[in-house]
Design an enzyme around this catalytic site. Sequence first.
Site, short mmCIF file in Angstrom:
data_model
loop_
_atom_site.label_atom_id
_atom_site.label_comp_id
_atom_site.label_asym_id
_atom_site.label_seq_id
_atom_site.Cartn_x
_atom_site.Cartn_y
_atom_site.Cartn_z
N ALA A 330 0.80 -1.35 -0.09
CA ALA A 330 0.03 0.02 -0.08
C ALA A 330 0.90 1.26 -0.10
O ALA A 330 0.70 2.33 -0.51
CB ALA A 330 -0.69 0.13 1.33
N TRP A 333 2.47 1.72 -3.53
CA TRP A 333 1.31 2.04 -4.44
C TRP A 333 1.20 3.52 -4.38
O TRP A 333 1.19 4.14 -5.39
CB TRP A 333 0.13 1.33 -3.80
CG TRP A 333 -1.08 1.90 -4.82
CD1 TRP A 333 -1.41 1.30 -6.04
CD2 TRP A 333 -2.13 2.82 -4.61
NE1 TRP A 333 -2.41 1.97 -6.52
CE2 TRP A 333 -3.01 2.81 -5.88
CE3 TRP A 333 -2.47 3.71 -3.59
CZ2 TRP A 333 -4.22 3.99 -5.68
CZ3 TRP A 333 -3.43 4.74 -3.55
CH2 TRP A 333 -4.11 4.70 -4.65
N HIS A 334 1.32 4.19 -3.30
CA HIS A 334 1.46 5.61 -3.23
C HIS A 334 2.34 6.34 -4.07
O HIS A 334 2.27 7.74 -4.26
CB HIS A 334 1.11 6.15 -1.89
CG HIS A 334 -0.32 5.99 -1.18
ND1 HIS A 334 -0.54 4.78 -0.49
CD2 HIS A 334 -1.27 6.76 -1.05
CE1 HIS A 334 -1.80 4.95 -0.22
NE2 HIS A 334 -2.20 6.06 -0.65
N GLY A 335 3.46 5.71 -4.05
CA GLY A 335 4.57 6.55 -4.80
C GLY A 335 5.80 5.73 -4.85
O GLY A 335 6.05 4.90 -4.18
N PHE A 497 -0.78 10.49 -6.62
CA PHE A 497 -0.34 8.94 -6.28
C PHE A 497 -1.01 8.21 -6.97
O PHE A 497 -0.99 6.83 -6.98
CB PHE A 497 -0.84 8.88 -4.79
CG PHE A 497 -0.34 10.18 -3.88
CD1 PHE A 497 0.95 10.09 -3.78
CD2 PHE A 497 -1.17 10.67 -3.01
CE1 PHE A 497 1.45 11.05 -2.92
CE2 PHE A 497 -0.58 11.64 -2.18
CZ PHE A 497 0.67 11.69 -2.01
#
Length: 497
Positions: A330, A333-335, A497
């Site tokens: 997770a 996934w944001h960056g 993101f």
Amino acid sequence: MLFNSSAFIFVFLPIAFFVYFALNSRRWVAAGRFWLVFCSLFFYSYWNPIYLPLILASMAVNYFLGGALKPGKSNDFVLLRPFSAARRKQVILGIGVAFNLSVLGYFKYADFFISNLNHLGADLDLLGIALPLAISFFTFQQIAYLVDSFRGETQEYRFINYALFVTFFPQLIAGPIVHHKEMMPQFASTRLLVINYKNIALGLFIFSLGLFKKVVIADSFAVWADAGFSSAVPLVFVEAWTTSLSYTFQLYFDFSGYTDMAIGAALLFNIRLPINFNSPYKSLDIQDFWRRWHITLGRFLKDYIYIPLGGNRKGKTRTYINLLMTFLLAGLWHGASWMFVLWGALHGMALVIHRFWKRLGLSLPALAAWLVTFNFVNLAWIFFRAPDLATATNVISGMFGLNGFGGVGYEHFTTAQLAWLGTIPDALSGTQLILLTNAIPLFASVLALVLIFQRNTIQLARERLTMTRISLASLFFSIAVMVMVNSVSNVFLYFNF
């Protein structure tokens, strides 16, 4: 194109609305759907048309693979005929997931991977790839579609409807991440093809509150958060707390404001998007926080990562490992940054500790539980926002008073001065100056804390729309538009993101 822009509010949205329902009124339903897809693709490409072919190609491949997962369709793949029907579907699903992750990996993580290899001694040139808008969101949405198709949970396979499912502009850029089965029945319903004035009133009410949250509240906190995180000098106690709280509230009001605007805009077209926020800063534990924060992402993580990893079905140790793995992913996934991975690891460890705590049958009073949860979330957001560990360390050190409490840091005091407390007047004057210069953001943080404990936008929208509430929403909309016209902010945080 941004929701908080005059072009969207006063040109794009009205034209999209009136043409869509004009086509439906003539019973040109297919044309209405084509129109919404066209508007959505225009909305997407308005930002940068160079990536329009990417989303079109992604839709085409996923539509083809999703159709191949329909019962009996996998027989069309000659190379897979030696396998059983179940095995063929597994291979097709694997190809689809691999395709989506490969596209996401190339555009979002290729340079990150190369830079890490360079740190290990390689000498490779970065690709300099610009991140396509919304690629994380439409990739996750299409992976969910493939998995749902594999499970036999999708019914609609016409391409125009699939394109509408992927590109519907209110949720295209930053979610909510929606399921095929919760969207397409709405578009297929004939009673939703006519103008619904109740939905219009409700949609404008929610949109207005969301616009106010973004333009007036979030963008105000952004000024103080950016100043703190870009500071080249050590932050003292008050400055550090002002910085961290400002970003904590900026992120919430920015993203929840966007979601409110998305839900409100969709309601104009009689489409109900899922709730994405439910007062997350009221949470009394970290598990409850993730039930309330970015709800559709949490749902995706649970259904398509945590449960397939084994969930809590394989013993306590495996459960803890699955939680950590889920939130490491997770974070990533944001960056493409180790700071995001660190943020994910912190939340994963917090969830592990929470489960262990509950197993012991321990609990805290409500106020203490809220303080622990809120302060942990506030602390973790620092790693989410900071560009590097040094910046995060500066803010956290200041929050714990390691950089001093006032305008004069401890490093300026001699041992003798500290021993005889001879600098108390100077230290107090410095503290008063720091408090004065941070008075507005501190006061705004207190107001924000009060505000988050009130009923949220969705709760208000479920109640009767009185003239008083409509008037207040109109006032908030007017204020937001005036601020928006003079604003220098032109992005939503989660677009990154």
